[in-house]
Design a protein around this motif. Sequence first.
Motif, PDB file in Angstrom:
ATOM      1  N   MET A   1      26.444  30.185  76.053  1.00 49.62           N
ATOM      2  CA  MET A   1      25.577  30.663  74.975  1.00 49.62           C
ATOM      3  C   MET A   1      24.399  31.440  75.564  1.00 49.62           C
ATOM      4  O   MET A   1      23.630  30.905  76.353  1.00 49.62           O
ATOM      5  CB  MET A   1      25.038  29.474  74.171  1.00 49.62           C
ATOM      6  CG  MET A   1      26.107  28.728  73.423  1.00 49.62           C
ATOM      7  SD  MET A   1      26.569  29.560  71.910  1.00 49.62           S
ATOM      8  CE  MET A   1      25.670  28.573  70.720  1.00 49.62           C
ATOM      9  N   THR A   2      24.283  32.685  75.152  1.00 47.85           N
ATOM     10  CA  THR A   2      23.168  33.503  75.626  1.00 47.85           C
ATOM     11  C   THR A   2      22.048  33.471  74.593  1.00 47.85           C
ATOM     12  O   THR A   2      22.219  32.947  73.491  1.00 47.85           O
ATOM     13  CB  THR A   2      23.606  34.963  75.818  1.00 47.85           C
ATOM     14  OG1 THR A   2      23.944  35.460  74.531  1.00 47.85           O
ATOM     15  CG2 THR A   2      24.809  35.066  76.738  1.00 47.85           C
ATOM     16  N   ILE A   3      20.931  34.100  74.964  1.00 42.89           N
ATOM     17  CA  ILE A   3      19.816  34.234  74.028  1.00 42.89           C
ATOM     18  C   ILE A   3      20.256  34.980  72.773  1.00 42.89           C
ATOM     19  O   ILE A   3      19.820  34.675  71.670  1.00 42.89           O
ATOM     20  CB  ILE A   3      18.618  34.952  74.708  1.00 42.89           C
ATOM     21  CG1 ILE A   3      17.455  35.192  73.729  1.00 42.89           C
ATOM     22  CG2 ILE A   3      19.013  36.291  75.305  1.00 42.89           C
ATOM     23  CD1 ILE A   3      16.610  33.990  73.501  1.00 42.89           C
ATOM     24  N   PHE A   4      21.218  35.951  72.942  1.00 41.84           N
ATOM     25  CA  PHE A   4      21.695  36.731  71.790  1.00 41.84           C
ATOM     26  C   PHE A   4      22.445  35.856  70.798  1.00 41.84           C
ATOM     27  O   PHE A   4      22.381  36.051  69.595  1.00 41.84           O
ATOM     28  CB  PHE A   4      22.575  37.894  72.273  1.00 41.84           C
ATOM     29  CG  PHE A   4      21.879  38.776  73.269  1.00 41.84           C
ATOM     30  CD1 PHE A   4      20.768  39.523  72.885  1.00 41.84           C
ATOM     31  CD2 PHE A   4      22.306  38.844  74.590  1.00 41.84           C
ATOM     32  CE1 PHE A   4      20.103  40.323  73.807  1.00 41.84           C
ATOM     33  CE2 PHE A   4      21.649  39.647  75.505  1.00 41.84           C
ATOM     34  CZ  PHE A   4      20.549  40.387  75.121  1.00 41.84           C
ATOM     35  N   HIS A   5      23.183  34.883  71.345  1.00 44.81           N
ATOM     36  CA  HIS A   5      23.867  33.932  70.464  1.00 44.81           C
ATOM     37  C   HIS A   5      22.854  33.183  69.614  1.00 44.81           C
ATOM     38  O   HIS A   5      23.019  33.060  68.406  1.00 44.81           O
ATOM     39  CB  HIS A   5      24.666  32.922  71.291  1.00 44.81           C
ATOM     40  CG  HIS A   5      25.943  33.473  71.839  1.00 44.81           C
ATOM     41  ND1 HIS A   5      25.988  34.319  72.930  1.00 44.81           N
ATOM     42  CD2 HIS A   5      27.224  33.291  71.452  1.00 44.81           C
ATOM     43  CE1 HIS A   5      27.238  34.640  73.187  1.00 44.81           C
ATOM     44  NE2 HIS A   5      28.019  34.016  72.296  1.00 44.81           N
ATOM     45  N   TRP A   6      21.809  32.698  70.282  1.00 42.28           N
ATOM     46  CA  TRP A   6      20.821  31.889  69.554  1.00 42.28           C
ATOM     47  C   TRP A   6      20.066  32.688  68.508  1.00 42.28           C
ATOM     48  O   TRP A   6      19.826  32.217  67.401  1.00 42.28           O
ATOM     49  CB  TRP A   6      19.840  31.236  70.545  1.00 42.28           C
ATOM     50  CG  TRP A   6      20.510  30.141  71.324  1.00 42.28           C
ATOM     51  CD1 TRP A   6      20.773  30.119  72.653  1.00 42.28           C
ATOM     52  CD2 TRP A   6      21.037  28.924  70.779  1.00 42.28           C
ATOM     53  NE1 TRP A   6      21.428  28.966  73.007  1.00 42.28           N
ATOM     54  CE2 TRP A   6      21.604  28.210  71.864  1.00 42.28           C
ATOM     55  CE3 TRP A   6      21.092  28.375  69.501  1.00 42.28           C
ATOM     56  CZ2 TRP A   6      22.215  26.962  71.707  1.00 42.28           C
ATOM     57  CZ3 TRP A   6      21.692  27.136  69.349  1.00 42.28           C
ATOM     58  CH2 TRP A   6      22.246  26.449  70.438  1.00 42.28           C
ATOM     59  N   LEU A  86      33.647  35.057  64.548  1.00 41.22           N
ATOM     60  CA  LEU A  86      34.661  34.580  65.487  1.00 41.22           C
ATOM     61  C   LEU A  86      34.189  34.761  66.925  1.00 41.22           C
ATOM     62  O   LEU A  86      34.406  33.907  67.779  1.00 41.22           O
ATOM     63  CB  LEU A  86      35.981  35.321  65.254  1.00 41.22           C
ATOM     64  CG  LEU A  86      36.692  34.953  63.943  1.00 41.22           C
ATOM     65  CD1 LEU A  86      37.879  35.870  63.689  1.00 41.22           C
ATOM     66  CD2 LEU A  86      37.142  33.492  63.968  1.00 41.22           C
ATOM     67  N   GLN A  87      33.508  35.883  67.179  1.00 33.78           N
ATOM     68  CA  GLN A  87      32.997  36.115  68.532  1.00 33.78           C
ATOM     69  C   GLN A  87      31.883  35.145  68.896  1.00 33.78           C
ATOM     70  O   GLN A  87      31.677  34.800  70.048  1.00 33.78           O
ATOM     71  CB  GLN A  87      32.483  37.555  68.662  1.00 33.78           C
ATOM     72  CG  GLN A  87      33.617  38.568  68.676  1.00 33.78           C
ATOM     73  CD  GLN A  87      33.109  40.000  68.633  1.00 33.78           C
ATOM     74  OE1 GLN A  87      32.570  40.484  69.609  1.00 33.78           O
ATOM     75  NE2 GLN A  87      33.282  40.647  67.508  1.00 33.78           N
ATOM     76  N   LEU A  88      31.185  34.722  67.865  1.00 32.73           N
ATOM     77  CA  LEU A  88      30.102  33.774  68.095  1.00 32.73           C
ATOM     78  C   LEU A  88      30.677  32.397  68.448  1.00 32.73           C
ATOM     79  O   LEU A  88      30.161  31.686  69.303  1.00 32.73           O
ATOM     80  CB  LEU A  88      29.243  33.688  66.829  1.00 32.73           C
ATOM     81  CG  LEU A  88      27.965  32.876  66.894  1.00 32.73           C
ATOM     82  CD1 LEU A  88      26.964  33.526  67.835  1.00 32.73           C
ATOM     83  CD2 LEU A  88      27.348  32.754  65.497  1.00 32.73           C
ATOM     84  N   ILE A  89      31.794  32.060  67.798  1.00 34.55           N
ATOM     85  CA  ILE A  89      32.382  30.732  67.992  1.00 34.55           C
ATOM     86  C   ILE A  89      33.238  30.678  69.258  1.00 34.55           C
ATOM     87  O   ILE A  89      33.144  29.762  70.062  1.00 34.55           O
ATOM     88  CB  ILE A  89      33.221  30.335  66.755  1.00 34.55           C
ATOM     89  CG1 ILE A  89      32.318  30.279  65.508  1.00 34.55           C
ATOM     90  CG2 ILE A  89      33.910  28.991  66.979  1.00 34.55           C
ATOM     91  CD1 ILE A  89      33.080  30.240  64.208  1.00 34.55           C
ATOM     92  N   PHE A 189      25.463  41.721  68.699  1.00 32.59           N
ATOM     93  CA  PHE A 189      24.740  40.519  68.262  1.00 32.59           C
ATOM     94  C   PHE A 189      23.316  40.861  67.812  1.00 32.59           C
ATOM     95  O   PHE A 189      22.823  40.319  66.832  1.00 32.59           O
ATOM     96  CB  PHE A 189      24.702  39.470  69.388  1.00 32.59           C
ATOM     97  CG  PHE A 189      25.970  38.665  69.481  1.00 32.59           C
ATOM     98  CD1 PHE A 189      27.173  39.181  69.036  1.00 32.59           C
ATOM     99  CD2 PHE A 189      25.968  37.375  70.010  1.00 32.59           C
ATOM    100  CE1 PHE A 189      28.349  38.438  69.116  1.00 32.59           C
ATOM    101  CE2 PHE A 189      27.136  36.629  70.078  1.00 32.59           C
ATOM    102  CZ  PHE A 189      28.335  37.161  69.646  1.00 32.59           C
ATOM    103  N   ILE A 190      22.678  41.783  68.539  1.00 27.91           N
ATOM    104  CA  ILE A 190      21.321  42.189  68.131  1.00 27.91           C
ATOM    105  C   ILE A 190      21.367  42.891  66.768  1.00 27.91           C
ATOM    106  O   ILE A 190      20.587  42.605  65.869  1.00 27.91           O
ATOM    107  CB  ILE A 190      20.679  43.116  69.192  1.00 27.91           C
ATOM    108  CG1 ILE A 190      20.394  42.306  70.468  1.00 27.91           C
ATOM    109  CG2 ILE A 190      19.389  43.741  68.677  1.00 27.91           C
ATOM    110  CD1 ILE A 190      19.982  43.146  71.648  1.00 27.91           C
ATOM    111  N   MET A 191      22.365  43.764  66.618  1.00 28.01           N
ATOM    112  CA  MET A 191      22.514  44.475  65.335  1.00 28.01           C
ATOM    113  C   MET A 191      22.754  43.472  64.210  1.00 28.01           C
ATOM    114  O   MET A 191      22.186  43.571  63.119  1.00 28.01           O
ATOM    115  CB  MET A 191      23.697  45.461  65.451  1.00 28.01           C
ATOM    116  CG  MET A 191      23.759  46.496  64.356  1.00 28.01           C
ATOM    117  SD  MET A 191      22.264  47.487  64.247  1.00 28.01           S
ATOM    118  CE  MET A 191      21.796  47.161  62.565  1.00 28.01           C
ATOM    119  N   GLY A 192      23.606  42.494  64.505  1.00 29.36           N
ATOM    120  CA  GLY A 192      23.878  41.447  63.515  1.00 29.36           C
ATOM    121  C   GLY A 192      22.607  40.678  63.170  1.00 29.36           C
ATOM    122  O   GLY A 192      22.340  40.385  61.997  1.00 29.36           O
ATOM    123  N   THR A 193      21.807  40.390  64.188  1.00 34.42           N
ATOM    124  CA  THR A 193      20.553  39.657  63.958  1.00 34.42           C
ATOM    125  C   THR A 193      19.634  40.455  63.029  1.00 34.42           C
ATOM    126  O   THR A 193      19.114  39.921  62.047  1.00 34.42           O
ATOM    127  CB  THR A 193      19.842  39.401  65.308  1.00 34.42           C
ATOM    128  OG1 THR A 193      20.763  38.737  66.185  1.00 34.42           O
ATOM    129  CG2 THR A 193      18.600  38.547  65.110  1.00 34.42           C
TER     130      THR A 193
END
Lengths: 234, 428, 105
Positions: A1-6, A86-89, A189-193
Amino acid sequence: MTIFHWLLIAALVFCFVSCLRWFLKLIKQPKDYADPKGSVADGVTFSCTKAMLPTHKESAYLHLPTYIAGIIYHIGTFTSIILLLLQLIFTNFMLPYTGNCEMGDGTSCFIFSSNWTFVVYLRLFFAVALAVSSLCGVAILIKRFTNKELKALSNIDDYLSNIFVTLFQMFSAIVMVAPYSTWTQPALFIMGTILFIYMPLGKLRHVIYFLSARYQLGAFYGKRGVWSMKNKKH
Amino acid sequence: MQEDLTERKQKALDFLNSHLNAKLITALNSCVHCGLCGTSCQYYIALKEEKYMPAAKVDLVAGIYRRYHTFAGKVFPKLTGTHELDDETIDKMVDTLFGACTMCGRCVAHCSVGVDIPFVVRTGRMMLQQMGLVPKSIQSTVDAALNTGNNMAISKQDFIDTITWLNDDLQYEVNDDNATIPLNQSGVKMLYTVNPREPKFFPLSISAIAKVFYLAKESWTLSTDYYDITNYAYFVGDEEGARVITERLVNEAIKYGADTIILGECGHGSRAMRWEGPNWMKEKYPVKTITAVELLAQYIRDGRIKPDKTKITDLVTIHDPCNLVRNGGVIEEQRYIVNACCSNFVEMNPNREDNFCCGGGGGQLAMSEYNERRMKIGKIKADQIRATGAKIVVTPCHNCVDQLNSINLEYKLGVTIKTIAEIVADAL
Amino acid sequence: MAILEIEGKTFEVDGDGFLVNPKEWNEEVAQLFAKQDGTGELTEKHWAVIKNIRSHWEKTDMAPMVRSICQDTGIRLREIYTLFPQGPARGACKIAGLPKPDGCV
């Protein structure tokens, strides 16, 4: 888990809680004392099926290109969101698998990963599809600032919402073609955030209100006996 | 004066705040500014300006909602294009919510989301009503109804004289010297209601329905106190006034022991009584309601009247009143009646719940301020009628009748406009 | 409010073409209005109706019931609609210089 995940997880929680709050406010329907002429359930069924087809809606059959672009764009958005989750999981989502596919060994995998050729084709399919859907988004954006009436109707949020969603789909497509690049997934992930933090602020809230609007519409015409699935005249 | 206005604005905002239920919240949040609704709206089609797009009308009210009720609107008002409730917004609201919407609801089913647009427009009108900004011409119609019991301020004696005068006509028509139009009769089954324009200027439709009731041997009465089916308070967004008007008719039915109120041929009045009234009164009515159209269809089905369709051979078409059809579910009954009474019938296109408004709905006919627009949007209806080639246009709504008469002259259609009762009476 | 011009004469009228200031009315105005709205030349029967409406309005500030027009002038109801194609309200009352009656007219 990276910072981007969190970060993404935090944004998703924020977005989910916001959606839930609106949703709860929409559950209690105002009491209607008038005697029904038709059926609410039947009207709602009609509203969520036939009534949305180009055969029934002028916003569709008088504006077919926009309608089709809009449908593709929305499918693209939901596909991108599912792929993102799915990529997050699954850390090895849609990657060739070499090790032991058991949960708890520090990696997780996705069922397609044992057949690499299939996965490549699948990735290519999603990449092309999302490229097309994001182009639909671009087309709608261009229409928004070139069409006189539409421009007059639009506010900053209308443009921003489109730009964020379109970029999100594009990034999603890029991840599909460049799975080994170190920056693509973090960028997605940043875009998603950004998207999920922005979503509760503006028009993107229609993900919840659209459903409620279709319900209200069907309930109105259903109760008054105007819309029903059985009516052959429709 | 300035303070007074600020106070009134606050009243309008409080009103909005207190009416935010699931239905209104949905309607105010779901427009996505796709801009595809213009082509479904008569005003936009006829006048081609962006301010006439249904979405632009919705946005006036939704923009106020966003400004005062959403986080983004409070912190970054520019971001979501919010509207301060200032003089500029108010002027725009009066101009388009009162002056450029017939509240026909044709845009609703065609909206890509399904926003209840006329509901938002009505909410905007209610806010203007709170600020005392209802156009004068329509407000005086509401005042007349509330103060005198009918929207044309007809005195009781004038009403009685007219009905008595119509008795002669009825007796001659049905060839029975004992035939009368019952006034204030107790113990009857039905209470009939009319549009005041009938006794005042166009009493032939009362003669027509009286003839039908006579032949169907109906047990009915008119009340000389309250007979007005119209409810303009509903159009101007005056809920309390609308409730008073509704309650009067319900009480009148109870007074004469009638178990059913027959809703005369008035689109918005029928809708107000049938669908909105119980919600203003916050209870189910102790009596039933039935529109005159449904009742006449029932008579024919049951064989209580036997129209002779060979009597009317001219080509006939139907104009579907929005409030009765799209917003009231009375759709096939008028077709059944016209097919039973006329040998040549043709549909206009589009029809039924997709029909275009006559152009005079939503109080437009009563607002001379916006007369020019009303005649321009009426061209769509005129073209529709002309395309059918019909000689007679039947419509179960007096408001539509008057607007159709206007466009009949303006666009030289050369047709005759009739109510359902008139066409049935002609075939008997 | 709008300005209506007929044969060089101007009148201040409301959106529906009714005189804003009914005091401006006289028989010449009636003739001009009739010509303009398609009623055409005013016959004796027209005048009977117009004068009946006008005098009723001057007394009561209201348009008369169509019944009383018929009874006072002896003209049959159906004939009123033929005489005034715009009807008793938008036709006859307007020509008689009354303000627009309230309601669905």
